[in-house]
Design an enzyme around this catalytic site. Sequence first.
Site, PDB file in Angstrom:
ATOM      1  N   LEU A 137       0.861  -1.176   0.000  1.00 47.04           N
ATOM      2  CA  LEU A 137       0.000   0.000   0.000  1.00 47.04           C
ATOM      3  C   LEU A 137       0.899   1.229   0.000  1.00 47.04           C
ATOM      4  CD1 LEU A 137      -2.670  -0.951   2.711  1.00 47.04           C
ATOM      5  CD2 LEU A 137      -2.899  -1.141   0.229  1.00 47.04           C
ATOM      6  N   ASP A 138       0.454   2.308  -0.663  1.00 41.04           N
ATOM      7  CA  ASP A 138       1.205   3.554  -0.632  1.00 41.04           C
ATOM      8  C   ASP A 138       1.421   3.994   0.811  1.00 41.04           C
ATOM      9  OD1 ASP A 138       1.109   3.553  -3.355  1.00 41.04           O
ATOM     10  OD2 ASP A 138      -0.460   5.067  -3.518  1.00 41.04           O
ATOM     11  N   GLN A 139       2.473   4.759   1.025  1.00 47.14           N
ATOM     12  CA  GLN A 139       2.790   5.208   2.378  1.00 47.14           C
ATOM     13  C   GLN A 139       1.611   5.939   3.025  1.00 47.14           C
ATOM     14  OE1 GLN A 139       6.336   7.599   2.626  1.00 47.14           O
ATOM     15  NE2 GLN A 139       6.166   7.914   4.819  1.00 47.14           N
TER      16      GLN A 139
END
Length: 552
Positions: free
Chosen positions: A397-399
């Site tokens: 998942l994106d940060q």
Amino acid sequence: MASLLHRLSDFIDGDFADSDLSPSYWYEGRCSQGELLRLPRTPKAEAIARGLMQHLTTHERYSQEGKMYGILLVELPYGEQRVIKAFSGLLNGCSTVEGWVPPIPGRNQVALEEEHTLAVLEAIKLELITLKQLPQRQQYETLAHEFEQRLQELNLNHRDRKQQRQEKRQIFSTTLTGVALTSALEQLDEESRQDGIERKILKRQRDEMLQPLKQLIEAADARIRELKQQRKEMSRQLQAQMHAAYSLMNFFGKSRSLQQLMPSNSMPTGTGDCCAPKLLHYAATHQLKPLAMAEFWWGVSSINQEKIPGQFYGACVERCQPLMGFLLSGLPNPDVETLQATSLPPIIYEDEWLIAVNKPPGLLSVPGRKSDRQDSILSRLQNSRTDGNQLTTVHRLDQETSGILLLARDEQTMRQLSKQFQERQVHKVYEAVLSGCVTTDRGVIELPLWGDPLNRPYQKVDLQYGKACVTHFQVMAREGEYTRVEFMPLTGRTHQLRVHAADARGLGIPILGDRLYGCCVGASRLHLHAREVCFEHPWLGESLHLRVKTPF
């Protein structure tokens, strides 16, 4: 000092609480006794920083140049919490700006020398520009090119004439004898000599015209090398003076110069001018107890695109990290085991083969390549376990995205789950709030994406070279000016949902808080959450449907 101590209500709602949320990063360093000292970047600190970002958007002066900004949440001696803020280096040429923490003491001591040096450096810069733009350089290039063309044409003509002479010699050798043959061959030899003379004359003309220009250019290049060396030496001397004058204080009340703390001759330019040292030094000198700190980039992106506006970053490796151990000395250090326990993400499912966690926003899924980006879901879980299993993230998942993240506890489980993701057998549901009104209730977005290697991690729609991306969407609710949407991606490309939402050929509305893709509305976070995931358990042979509550 009062004007520098800002109330929390200037940045966030008064009822904000983050006691149950994990820090996303730790400022840390070892003191002289070797003890590891730490200061967290908490969700509360990040919320305060985002409140500061909203303030920055209303003033054009803050968007004219790109730089790091930081906030420090502090506790006053009588228990009240306040906020101090700082910028790195100079702000529009000024080191001291009302409402911002001043620079570390020492700059004033070398202010006159700095002013003189900067004036000389500016003069050197202007002379270098003049020398590099010397008109004789273009004259030399033009003439050299013209002579080269003339020589090539002459060589072609001489080659043709040489071949003709060779043919004549063969004919004369079979048709002429005696004096006639000798005379004819001498005539051909003379023509050959004349060609050589013609070539030498042209080369002499070339050298006579180019040599003076070349000497001028060589003298200019020598002066450029001299000026660059002078500039380097003056900068080094000024930095050495500053580093000897800059004096930092820690929470024991001890002071050290930068030169004492970082005695290396190759100390980076700007050491001591970053946000973190300025904030911690100010807190130490004014009896303020640091609780949490956050730093972010604002303004134009950095030259190499490594820094993105609105993104949080840790202590820089070269300038700040070596100072952290000293600066944090004297602060009460929390129990490390307690910190590790409270910083673990919530586990929503676990068995002997896999783990599913609810990832908070702001935390990486896996460690980054740089030393200040090692804190992640994977590293936290791996460091907390003693069972010997080597965890692996099945997907990422994106940060700034929160929600369900799957990790495998062995290689076979990893392969089985990865295969399901690759064959699109995993059903994923994301919930998002878009920063505008979507008129279509549901649909499918098919826009291929391509990453720009010179502007990572930015992705763009590229119909020719992009990788196929498919996203189903459905409007859940329209909430005032915003729209709550469910995304069901069939593919899993980097930033797929963010680009499909923001691009005009998709929904044309960025996700709330997504500054990378054009959201100008102030928000406390990226409003994108991996809410549900459904897949077949690789060993139990049954469907596993995981779901977590959306936090916004």
